[in-house]
Design a protein around this motif. Structure first.
Motif, PDB file in Angstrom:
ATOM      1  N   ARG A 182      34.334  -7.871 -17.171  1.00  0.00           N
ATOM      2  CA  ARG A 182      35.748  -8.103 -17.465  1.00  0.00           C
ATOM      3  C   ARG A 182      35.885  -8.947 -18.720  1.00  0.00           C
ATOM      4  N   SER A 183      37.069  -8.978 -19.268  1.00  0.00           N
ATOM      5  CA  SER A 183      37.308  -9.779 -20.468  1.00  0.00           C
ATOM      6  C   SER A 183      37.259 -11.263 -20.130  1.00  0.00           C
ATOM      7  N   GLU A 184      37.102 -12.070 -21.158  1.00  0.00           N
ATOM      8  CA  GLU A 184      37.074 -13.519 -20.979  1.00  0.00           C
ATOM      9  C   GLU A 184      38.388 -14.022 -20.391  1.00  0.00           C
ATOM     10  N   ALA A 185      39.489 -13.445 -20.824  1.00  0.00           N
ATOM     11  CA  ALA A 185      40.802 -13.859 -20.325  1.00  0.00           C
ATOM     12  C   ALA A 185      40.951 -13.548 -18.838  1.00  0.00           C
ATOM     13  N   THR A 186      40.517 -12.372 -18.423  1.00  0.00           N
ATOM     14  CA  THR A 186      40.589 -12.001 -17.012  1.00  0.00           C
ATOM     15  C   THR A 186      39.737 -12.936 -16.172  1.00  0.00           C
ATOM     16  N   SER A 187      38.531 -13.216 -16.634  1.00  0.00           N
ATOM     17  CA  SER A 187      37.643 -14.136 -15.914  1.00  0.00           C
ATOM     18  C   SER A 187      38.267 -15.514 -15.795  1.00  0.00           C
TER      19      SER A 187
END
Length: 91
Positions: free
Chosen positions: A64-69
């Motif tokens: 997943r993207s850094e933002a989602t994480s």
């Protein structure tokens, strides 16, 4: 027959912010709960150990993207606060 676990009620005491933010945390907490239940058959957060949540953060969110994480990390911190644990999580 037992009732299904109500994540909305479980998080109600620690949720703050806008309606959309609260809904996001509940939605993500339900996803975390479902993945841990599928892997370890632990239906409620009361049965979780830190290793279960760490597994979710490392393996389920690895692509997943850094933002989602980051948003899932915020939800995990709310879950830990609600459980009254001293668990610390970082990305």
């Amino acid at each position: 027959m037992s009732k299904p676990f109500d994540m909305d009620l479980f998080l109600a005491g620690v949720l703050t912010g806008s309606h959309a933010t609260r809904q996001r945390h509940v939605r993500q907490a339900k996803i975390i709960q479902a993945e841990i239940a599928k892997r370890w058959q632990l239906e409620t957060p009361w049965a979780w150990q830190k290793k279960h949540v760490t597994w979710f953060l490392k393996h389920h969110l690895s692509h997943r993207s850094e933002a989602t994480s980051y948003y899932y990390l915020l939800t995990v911190r709310l879950l830990a606060r609600r459980l009254g644990t001293s668990w610390l999580f970082y990305l």
